[in-house]
Scaffold this active site. Structure first.
Site, PDB file in Angstrom:
ATOM      1  N   VAL A  42       6.908  -7.876   9.929  1.00 59.68           N
ATOM      2  CA  VAL A  42       8.223  -7.387  10.359  1.00 59.68           C
ATOM      3  C   VAL A  42       8.402  -7.437  11.881  1.00 59.68           C
ATOM      4  CG1 VAL A  42       8.632  -5.890   8.349  1.00 59.68           C
ATOM      5  CG2 VAL A  42       7.525  -4.937  10.392  1.00 59.68           C
ATOM      6  N   ALA A  86       0.855  -1.199   0.000  1.00 62.66           N
ATOM      7  CA  ALA A  86       0.000   0.000   0.000  1.00 62.66           C
ATOM      8  C   ALA A  86       0.885   1.241   0.000  1.00 62.66           C
ATOM      9  CB  ALA A  86      -0.900   0.016   1.237  1.00 62.66           C
ATOM     10  N   LYS A 119       9.088   7.460  15.516  1.00 61.11           N
ATOM     11  CA  LYS A 119       9.744   8.071  14.353  1.00 61.11           C
ATOM     12  C   LYS A 119      11.006   8.842  14.775  1.00 61.11           C
ATOM     13  CE  LYS A 119       7.246   6.335  11.167  1.00 61.11           C
ATOM     14  NZ  LYS A 119       7.831   5.502  10.106  1.00 61.11           N
ATOM     15  N   GLU A 133      -3.208   4.768   3.042  1.00 59.39           N
ATOM     16  CA  GLU A 133      -4.110   4.096   4.001  1.00 59.39           C
ATOM     17  C   GLU A 133      -3.717   4.418   5.446  1.00 59.39           C
ATOM     18  OE1 GLU A 133      -4.186  -0.072   2.983  1.00 59.39           O
ATOM     19  OE2 GLU A 133      -4.740   0.378   0.916  1.00 59.39           O
ATOM     20  N   TYR A 145       3.619   7.468  18.604  1.00 61.10           N
ATOM     21  CA  TYR A 145       3.971   7.433  17.178  1.00 61.10           C
ATOM     22  C   TYR A 145       5.178   8.344  16.916  1.00 61.10           C
ATOM     23  CZ  TYR A 145       3.916   7.941  12.126  1.00 61.10           C
ATOM     24  OH  TYR A 145       4.307   7.974  10.798  1.00 61.10           O
TER      25      TYR A 145
HETATM   26  P1  NDP Z   1      -0.040   2.536   4.479  1.00 58.82           P
HETATM   27  O1  NDP Z   1      -0.909   2.130   5.623  1.00 58.82           O
HETATM   28  O2  NDP Z   1      -0.680   2.930   3.216  1.00 58.82           O
HETATM   29  O3  NDP Z   1       1.040   1.391   4.199  1.00 58.82           O
HETATM   30  C1  NDP Z   1       1.735   0.787   5.255  1.00 58.82           C
HETATM   31  C2  NDP Z   1       2.511  -0.417   4.742  1.00 58.82           C
HETATM   32  O4  NDP Z   1       3.235  -0.974   5.855  1.00 58.82           O
HETATM   33  C3  NDP Z   1       1.625  -1.496   4.180  1.00 58.82           C
HETATM   34  O5  NDP Z   1       2.205  -2.040   3.028  1.00 58.82           O
HETATM   35  C4  NDP Z   1       1.602  -2.541   5.295  1.00 58.82           C
HETATM   36  O6  NDP Z   1       1.489  -3.838   4.734  1.00 58.82           O
HETATM   37  C5  NDP Z   1       2.989  -2.367   5.906  1.00 58.82           C
HETATM   38  N1  NDP Z   1       3.026  -2.863   7.267  1.00 58.82           N
HETATM   39  C6  NDP Z   1       2.417  -2.332   8.349  1.00 58.82           C
HETATM   40  N2  NDP Z   1       2.622  -3.112   9.425  1.00 58.82           N
HETATM   41  C7  NDP Z   1       3.386  -4.159   9.007  1.00 58.82           C
HETATM   42  C8  NDP Z   1       3.910  -5.306   9.636  1.00 58.82           C
HETATM   43  N3  NDP Z   1       3.711  -5.548  10.935  1.00 58.82           N
HETATM   44  N4  NDP Z   1       4.645  -6.177   8.912  1.00 58.82           N
HETATM   45  C9  NDP Z   1       4.847  -5.950   7.602  1.00 58.82           C
HETATM   46  N5  NDP Z   1       4.387  -4.891   6.937  1.00 58.82           N
HETATM   47  C10 NDP Z   1       3.644  -4.008   7.641  1.00 58.82           C
HETATM   48  O7  NDP Z   1       0.835   3.742   5.068  1.00 58.82           O
HETATM   49  P2  NDP Z   1       1.948   4.668   4.387  1.00 58.82           P
HETATM   50  O8  NDP Z   1       2.310   4.198   3.057  1.00 58.82           O
HETATM   51  O9  NDP Z   1       1.499   6.065   4.549  1.00 58.82           O
HETATM   52  O10 NDP Z   1       3.136   4.459   5.417  1.00 58.82           O
HETATM   53  C11 NDP Z   1       4.411   3.980   5.049  1.00 58.82           C
HETATM   54  C12 NDP Z   1       5.437   4.547   6.000  1.00 58.82           C
HETATM   55  O11 NDP Z   1       5.477   5.947   5.855  1.00 58.82           O
HETATM   56  C13 NDP Z   1       5.151   4.281   7.474  1.00 58.82           C
HETATM   57  O12 NDP Z   1       6.372   3.984   8.123  1.00 58.82           O
HETATM   58  C14 NDP Z   1       4.591   5.605   7.960  1.00 58.82           C
HETATM   59  O13 NDP Z   1       4.801   5.785   9.337  1.00 58.82           O
HETATM   60  C15 NDP Z   1       5.396   6.560   7.129  1.00 58.82           C
HETATM   61  N6  NDP Z   1       4.864   7.887   6.948  1.00 58.82           N
HETATM   62  C16 NDP Z   1       3.606   8.074   6.416  1.00 58.82           C
HETATM   63  C17 NDP Z   1       3.131   9.356   6.232  1.00 58.82           C
HETATM   64  C18 NDP Z   1       1.763   9.636   5.743  1.00 58.82           C
HETATM   65  O14 NDP Z   1       1.278  10.773   5.927  1.00 58.82           O
HETATM   66  N7  NDP Z   1       1.101   8.698   5.081  1.00 58.82           N
HETATM   67  C19 NDP Z   1       3.976  10.532   6.527  1.00 58.82           C
HETATM   68  C20 NDP Z   1       5.248  10.208   7.096  1.00 58.82           C
HETATM   69  C21 NDP Z   1       5.667   8.942   7.273  1.00 58.82           C
HETATM   70  P3  NDP Z   1       0.565  -5.026   5.293  1.00 58.82           P
HETATM   71  O15 NDP Z   1      -0.586  -4.392   6.020  1.00 58.82           O
HETATM   72  O16 NDP Z   1       0.165  -5.784   4.074  1.00 58.82           O
HETATM   73  O17 NDP Z   1       1.461  -5.805   6.173  1.00 58.82           O
HETATM   74  C1  8X3 Z   2       2.703  10.594   9.287  1.00 58.98           C
HETATM   75  C2  8X3 Z   2       2.424  12.062   9.268  1.00 58.98           C
HETATM   76  O1  8X3 Z   2       1.642  14.034  10.634  1.00 58.98           O
HETATM   77  O2  8X3 Z   2       0.239  12.075  10.657  1.00 58.98           O
HETATM   78  O3  8X3 Z   2       3.930  10.313   9.845  1.00 58.98           O
HETATM   79  O4  8X3 Z   2       2.306  12.108  11.859  1.00 58.98           O
HETATM   80  S1  8X3 Z   2       1.623  12.570  10.678  1.00 58.98           S
END
Ligand code: NDP
Ligand code: 8X3
Length: 251
Positions: A60, A11, A156, A188, A152
């Site tokens: 993970v 995702a 980070k 997501e 959270y």
């Molecule tokens: P999504 O929820 O869209 O995707 C998260 C991904 O992480 C999925 O592919 C999910 O796969 C995987 N994941 C979660 N938990 C596990 C687990 N226990 N084992 C293996 N895989 C896991 O979120 P984002 O793409 O937004 O997030 C990706 C990263 O970016 C995260 O680290 C998030 O903290 C970070 N981030 C996101 C931001 C945002 O605003 N969206 C901003 C800053 C940072 P599955 O469920 O299939 O295991």
């Molecule tokens: C994801 C962005 O602002 O929701 O890390 O923490 S925020």
């Protein structure tokens, strides 16, 4: 081009990174817990880009599974050039006294310990080749704590600190370490944070133009495309209307 391993490729940011690297000619290792999505992504990347794809299905947080599944990939796939530690989540948004401890466990185990387990498995392969690039996906939440973000944000901030430590420890092996800290990106992420509440999740991205997964993937790819002697250590990117994790000019 090389081999890239992306955790959390089912995702959001990870999926966009998988497509971006595949489009540029990389062989791609994609991981996640949702096997159906991994299989669909493998088909898409193979058909659209002719990429070689290795889907790996594990959690993970489960160190034994990380070692058993990732640790035992075929030798030719161990020549990983780029590791993108992306898998992660926010679970809940609560004051510290009202937080759900199982949410805390999920975030700490995934965002911090999961990143460490995967890195611990892959680094020896990079070390033996004295080359490699580790990209850790942090967040603006690593740089500024916001109300109810407590745990959270702490996970980070830990990613930020671990990235600095990795960089020092891996310098002599010529392994690059880049921490990339995105601001709000529409994925997501909020749906997971609010446990499936779509209205609450949508609200997060109202009143401004958030980053798209592709915006982040383009920046990640850029960091890997620089000459061998150049390393971006730490990079923060936000939507234009967001100054940091706390201030967003919504209208
Ligand atoms: P999504 O929820 O869209 O995707 C998260 C991904 O992480 C999925 O592919 C999910 O796969 C995987 N994941 C979660 N938990 C596990 C687990 N226990 N084992 C293996 N895989 C896991 O979120 P984002 O793409 O937004 O997030 C990706 C990263 O970016 C995260 O680290 C998030 O903290 C970070 N981030 C996101 C931001 C945002 O605003 N969206 C901003 C800053 C940072 P599955 O469920 O299939 O295991
Ligand atoms: C994801 C962005 O602002 O929701 O890390 O923490 S925020």
């Amino acid at each position: 081009m090389g081999i890239v391993l992306i955790t959390g490729a089912t995702a959001g940011l990870g999926q966009a990174c998988a497509a971006t690297f595949a489009a540029k000619g990389y062989d791609v290792i994609i991981t996640g817990r949702r096997k159906d999505r991994l299989d669909a992504l493998q088909t898409q990347l193979t058909q659209e880009y002719g990429a070689n794809v290795l889907p790996l299905h594990f959690d993970v947080r489960d160190e034994a599974a990380v070692k058993a599944v990732l640790g035992n990939i075929p030798e030719e796939w161990k020549k990983i050039d780029v590791l993108i530690n992306n898998a992660g989540l926010a679970a809940g948004l609560s004051t510290i006294d009202e937080g759900d401890t199982s949410d805390w466990d999920a975030m700490i185990d995934t965002n911090v310990k999961g990143l460490l387990y995967v890195s611990h498995t892959v680094i020896p392969w990079m070390r033996s080749r004295t080359t490699g690039h580790i990209i850790n996906i942090g967040s603006t939440a690593a740089k500024h704590v916001y109300a109810k973000g407590n745990v959270y944000c702490a996970t980070k901030a830990a990613v930020d600190a671990i990235s600095q430590g990795m960089r020092i420890d891996l310098l002599s092996y010529r392994i690059k370490v880049t921490a990339i800290h995105p601001g709000a990106a529409e994925t997501e992420f909020s749906l997971i944070r609010f446990k499936g509440d779509e209205a609450k999740a949508k609200e997060v991205y109202k009143g401004f133009i958030p980053l798209s997964p592709q915006d982040v993937a383009d920046v990640v790819f850029y960091c890997t495309s620089l000459p061998p002697h150049v390393c971006i250590n730490d990079l923060v990117l936000t939507p234009l209307q967001q100054a940091n994790a706390y201030y967003t000019d919504k209208n």
